[in-house]
Scaffold this active site. Structure first.
Site, mmCIF file in Angstrom:
data_model
loop_
_atom_site.group_PDB
_atom_site.id
_atom_site.type_symbol
_atom_site.label_atom_id
_atom_site.label_comp_id
_atom_site.label_asym_id
_atom_site.label_seq_id
_atom_site.Cartn_x
_atom_site.Cartn_y
_atom_site.Cartn_z
ATOM 1 N N ASP A 13 31.888 27.120 48.313
ATOM 2 C CA ASP A 13 30.889 26.097 48.654
ATOM 3 C C ASP A 13 29.467 26.636 48.713
ATOM 4 O O ASP A 13 28.634 26.111 49.443
ATOM 5 C CB ASP A 13 31.227 25.427 49.998
ATOM 6 C CG ASP A 13 32.589 24.777 49.953
ATOM 7 O OD1 ASP A 13 32.921 24.210 48.906
ATOM 8 O OD2 ASP A 13 33.318 24.869 50.957
ATOM 9 N N GLU A 14 29.195 27.671 47.923
ATOM 10 C CA GLU A 14 27.835 28.217 47.905
ATOM 11 C C GLU A 14 26.924 27.400 47.002
ATOM 12 O O GLU A 14 25.708 27.616 46.983
ATOM 13 C CB GLU A 14 27.843 29.675 47.409
ATOM 14 C CG GLU A 14 28.678 30.633 48.234
ATOM 15 C CD GLU A 14 30.115 30.718 47.733
ATOM 16 O OE1 GLU A 14 30.497 29.931 46.842
ATOM 17 O OE2 GLU A 14 30.862 31.574 48.249
ATOM 18 N N GLY A 15 27.510 26.511 46.221
ATOM 19 C CA GLY A 15 26.712 25.712 45.282
ATOM 20 C C GLY A 15 26.851 26.215 43.852
ATOM 21 O O GLY A 15 25.933 26.053 43.041
ATOM 22 N N LYS A 16 28.012 26.791 43.530
ATOM 23 C CA LYS A 16 28.217 27.351 42.186
ATOM 24 C C LYS A 16 28.073 26.315 41.083
ATOM 25 O O LYS A 16 27.548 26.608 40.024
ATOM 26 C CB LYS A 16 29.623 27.975 42.063
ATOM 27 C CG LYS A 16 29.815 29.225 42.874
ATOM 28 C CD LYS A 16 31.238 29.728 42.761
ATOM 29 C CE LYS A 16 32.244 28.790 43.383
ATOM 30 N NZ LYS A 16 32.124 28.591 44.831
ATOM 31 N N LYS A 18 26.184 23.703 40.733
ATOM 32 C CA LYS A 18 24.798 23.484 40.348
ATOM 33 C C LYS A 18 24.228 24.681 39.592
ATOM 34 O O LYS A 18 23.509 24.522 38.607
ATOM 35 C CB LYS A 18 23.953 23.241 41.606
ATOM 36 C CG LYS A 18 22.507 23.111 41.248
ATOM 37 C CD LYS A 18 21.563 23.478 42.350
ATOM 38 C CE LYS A 18 20.265 23.932 41.719
ATOM 39 N NZ LYS A 18 19.108 23.585 42.527
ATOM 40 N N GLY A 40 35.498 22.178 44.283
ATOM 41 C CA GLY A 40 34.685 20.962 44.175
ATOM 42 C C GLY A 40 33.296 21.378 43.729
ATOM 43 O O GLY A 40 32.521 21.856 44.538
ATOM 44 N N HIS A 41 33.017 21.271 42.450
ATOM 45 C CA HIS A 41 31.733 21.733 41.929
ATOM 46 C C HIS A 41 30.832 20.529 41.654
ATOM 47 O O HIS A 41 31.083 19.746 40.756
ATOM 48 C CB HIS A 41 31.942 22.572 40.664
ATOM 49 C CG HIS A 41 32.668 23.858 40.936
ATOM 50 N ND1 HIS A 41 33.009 24.756 39.973
ATOM 51 C CD2 HIS A 41 33.112 24.391 42.109
ATOM 52 C CE1 HIS A 41 33.624 25.794 40.532
ATOM 53 N NE2 HIS A 41 33.705 25.584 41.818
ATOM 54 N N GLN A 221 35.882 28.982 44.296
ATOM 55 C CA GLN A 221 35.932 29.504 45.670
ATOM 56 C C GLN A 221 34.967 30.705 45.811
ATOM 57 O O GLN A 221 33.966 30.741 45.118
ATOM 58 C CB GLN A 221 37.357 29.869 46.092
ATOM 59 C CG GLN A 221 38.290 28.677 46.240
ATOM 60 C CD GLN A 221 38.890 28.197 44.941
ATOM 61 O OE1 GLN A 221 39.280 28.964 44.096
ATOM 62 N NE2 GLN A 221 38.970 26.887 44.775
ATOM 63 N N THR A 236 42.744 31.635 49.376
ATOM 64 C CA THR A 236 43.405 30.781 48.401
ATOM 65 C C THR A 236 44.390 31.649 47.613
ATOM 66 O O THR A 236 44.552 32.837 47.913
ATOM 67 C CB THR A 236 42.385 30.044 47.516
ATOM 68 O OG1 THR A 236 43.091 29.061 46.750
ATOM 69 C CG2 THR A 236 41.626 30.984 46.587
ATOM 70 N N ASP A 329 16.235 25.656 51.486
ATOM 71 C CA ASP A 329 15.430 24.579 52.071
ATOM 72 C C ASP A 329 16.044 24.022 53.355
ATOM 73 O O ASP A 329 15.344 23.471 54.194
ATOM 74 C CB ASP A 329 15.269 23.439 51.052
ATOM 75 C CG ASP A 329 16.620 22.980 50.524
ATOM 76 O OD1 ASP A 329 17.404 23.830 50.061
ATOM 77 O OD2 ASP A 329 16.905 21.761 50.599
ATOM 78 N N TYR A 400 16.488 25.387 45.742
ATOM 79 C CA TYR A 400 15.901 24.794 46.946
ATOM 80 C C TYR A 400 16.146 23.287 47.022
ATOM 81 O O TYR A 400 15.357 22.543 47.603
ATOM 82 C CB TYR A 400 14.406 25.134 47.039
ATOM 83 C CG TYR A 400 13.651 24.890 45.751
ATOM 84 C CD1 TYR A 400 13.164 23.625 45.429
ATOM 85 C CD2 TYR A 400 13.457 25.922 44.831
ATOM 86 C CE1 TYR A 400 12.504 23.394 44.237
ATOM 87 C CE2 TYR A 400 12.794 25.697 43.630
ATOM 88 C CZ TYR A 400 12.320 24.429 43.344
ATOM 89 O OH TYR A 400 11.683 24.201 42.149
HETATM 90 P P1 IMP Z 1 44.011 26.198 49.122
HETATM 91 O O1 IMP Z 1 43.220 26.848 48.045
HETATM 92 O O2 IMP Z 1 44.000 24.698 49.052
HETATM 93 O O3 IMP Z 1 45.391 26.751 49.246
HETATM 94 O O4 IMP Z 1 43.302 26.529 50.524
HETATM 95 C C1 IMP Z 1 43.245 27.850 51.052
HETATM 96 C C2 IMP Z 1 41.923 28.100 51.760
HETATM 97 O O5 IMP Z 1 40.875 28.132 50.815
HETATM 98 C C3 IMP Z 1 41.532 27.002 52.759
HETATM 99 O O6 IMP Z 1 40.806 27.598 53.811
HETATM 100 C C4 IMP Z 1 40.605 26.111 51.950
HETATM 101 O O7 IMP Z 1 39.723 25.378 52.766
HETATM 102 C C5 IMP Z 1 39.883 27.157 51.128
HETATM 103 N N1 IMP Z 1 39.378 26.633 49.855
HETATM 104 C C6 IMP Z 1 40.069 26.352 48.739
HETATM 105 N N2 IMP Z 1 39.264 25.921 47.757
HETATM 106 C C7 IMP Z 1 38.022 25.944 48.255
HETATM 107 C C8 IMP Z 1 36.747 25.645 47.699
HETATM 108 O O8 IMP Z 1 36.580 25.286 46.535
HETATM 109 N N3 IMP Z 1 35.674 25.800 48.531
HETATM 110 C C9 IMP Z 1 35.816 26.242 49.795
HETATM 111 N N4 IMP Z 1 36.984 26.537 50.355
HETATM 112 C C10 IMP Z 1 38.083 26.404 49.588
HETATM 113 MG MG MG Z 2 33.086 23.545 46.890
#
Ligand code: IMP
Ligand code: MG
Length: 419
Positions: A13-16, A18, A40-41, A221, A236, A329, A400
């Protein structure tokens, strides 16, 4: 021809999305090499937001093409859904995507198993419940379904029967989807993908093409969620580091750059150690300003200060050559910003965790820096310089805002600083 990888330098979730999207105009191919629809990109195109879970973050109006590599696990329901959303705005975009048939599938059973196992765990991991762990588990235990089975229907049915036989012996009648439902679902998805004119190609077939052109590898991730070197077992089930490009037939030695994407603070979704985590009003403020809710699950993210020992660890583990900082920002207008410079581990001060164990016992040592009004404020530049000095890696780009164009190089930032 340039080869570059972009990976998350924290817990995802660092914003990859974008950042990949920003660079994608310079690349012929955008390649996802690991993970599945747990990712989730988020990208913006002409003010419209798109969240890709499986598809590489190509720029919709460009000539770039996307490749889904063998290291991924593919949920065909999500894949069809994502393509259909894009198709309604960009007809025929599906033909820009290529899938390696060696990739494994996420079956409806895997999602059920993810739910069952999480609810039975004494210490849940907080997974995204997208069936990622169970799909990779089946791959490793040699019970997985590869994409190419969909093109040999009797092989597919045989494999499903064998796998169900084993699964039902562990789960009894807890699995709700029948063999024939899984089979029907897969064949229907296959037919739908054929209609959309998605392409299939293996990394073997793509080898020459990839080597003769520019390729951007899009990580999923972040390093601290990596199966091998993240905060195990709160990780993960796949490789989140640049090394994952091996599933597409590449070595990290072939990469010109490996950019780590770093948020100006830290977030984490799910359970597990998080040394710089903060709570209360300050945490709530950052969560609100940064809209820190999961792009995949909508869960509120845990938030904390920037963690330099974790960054040094990510740099070494994933061979980062440069950093892109995002969400700078969000901290605009804070009087003071805390940064963790070291960990105290069993009474000893360390710069860099020696192993993933250290994250579980670390006590953060903080330094307070002056906040900034906006990213043209000299104090922001000082923040970047502090990160660079402390970790010996350059922050090359600054993001930003959520829009693709809200990004600049550090040189550009320096020229535009208010003095
Ligand atoms: P899983 O990948 O669904 O098995 O989840 C394992 C761990 O990785 C959990 O803490 C999730 O919240 C985290 N996780 C999996 N995919 C993402 C991602 O794209 N962004 C942030 N955390 C993730
Ligand atoms: Mg994400």
């Amino acid at each position: 021809m340039k080869k570059m990888a972009i990976v998350g330098a924290q817990w995802g979730d660092e914003g990859k999305g974008k950042i990949v999207n920003y660079f994608s105009k310079d690349f012929e191919w955008i390649v996802r090499f690991s993970g599945g629809s747990n990712a989730g990109h988020t990208i913006y195109y002409k003010d419209k937001k798109y969240v890709n879970h499986l598809l590489p973050s190509i720029m919709p109006n460009s000539n770039s093409k996307g490749f889904l590599g063998a290291g991924m696990v593919l949920d065909l329901e999500k894949l069809v859904e994502e393509l259909s959303i894009l198709e309604s705005d960009f007809p025929d975009i599906s033909s820009k995507f290529y899938i390696d048939l060696e990739a494994f599938l996420v079956l409806p059973w895997h999602k059920e198993e993810d739910e069952i196992i999480e609810s039975m765990r004494k210490k849940p991991i907080g997974t995204t419940r997208r069936g990622i762990g169970p799909s990779y588990t089946d791959k490793v235990s040699r019970e997985g379904i590869k994409f190419y089975y969909l093109f040999d229907e009797s092989l597919l049915m045989n494999r499903l029967e064998d796998i169900y036989y084993l699964k039902s012996s562990y789960y009894g009648n807890k699995l709700k989807t029948s063999i024939s439902e899984v089979y029907e679902f897969l064949i229907k998805a296959r037919n739908r993908l054929e209609k959309l004119k998605v392409n299939y190609a293996s990394a073997i077939e793509m080898g020459e093409v990839f080597r003769s052109t520019s390729v951007l590898f899009e990580g999923a991730q972040g390093v601290l969620l990596d199966l091998d070197f993240g905060t195990y077992p709160f990780v993960t089930s796949s490789s989140c580091m640049a090394h994952g490009v091996s599933s597409v037939g590449f070595s990290t030695f072939e990469l010109d750059d490996v950019y780590g994407v770093l948020k100006a603070y830290t977030t984490r979704v799910g359970e597990g150690p998080f040394p710089t985590e903060i709570f209360g009003e300050e945490a709530e403020k950052i969560r609100r300003l940064g809209n820190e809710y999961g792009a995949t699950t909508g869960r509120p993210r845990r938030v904390g200060w920037l963690d330099l020992p974790a960054l040094r660890y990510a740099k070494i583990r994933s061979g980062l050559t440069g950093l892109v900082i995002t969400k700078s920002d969000v901290l605009n207008g804070f009087d003071q910003i805390k940064v963790c410079t070291n960990y105290e581990i069993k009474g000893k001060i360390k710069d860099t965790p020696s192993s993933s164990y250290d994250f579980f016992v670390a006590k953060p040592v903080y330094k307070e820096l002056k906040g900034w009004k906006n990213t043209s404020d000299i104090n922001f530049l000082k923040y970047l310089s502090f990160i660079e000095e402390q970790t010996q890696i350059n922050v090359d780009y600054i993001s930003y805002g959520p829009k693709t164009e809200e990004m600049c190089s550090k040189n550009h930032l320096i020229l535009n600083i208010d003095r």
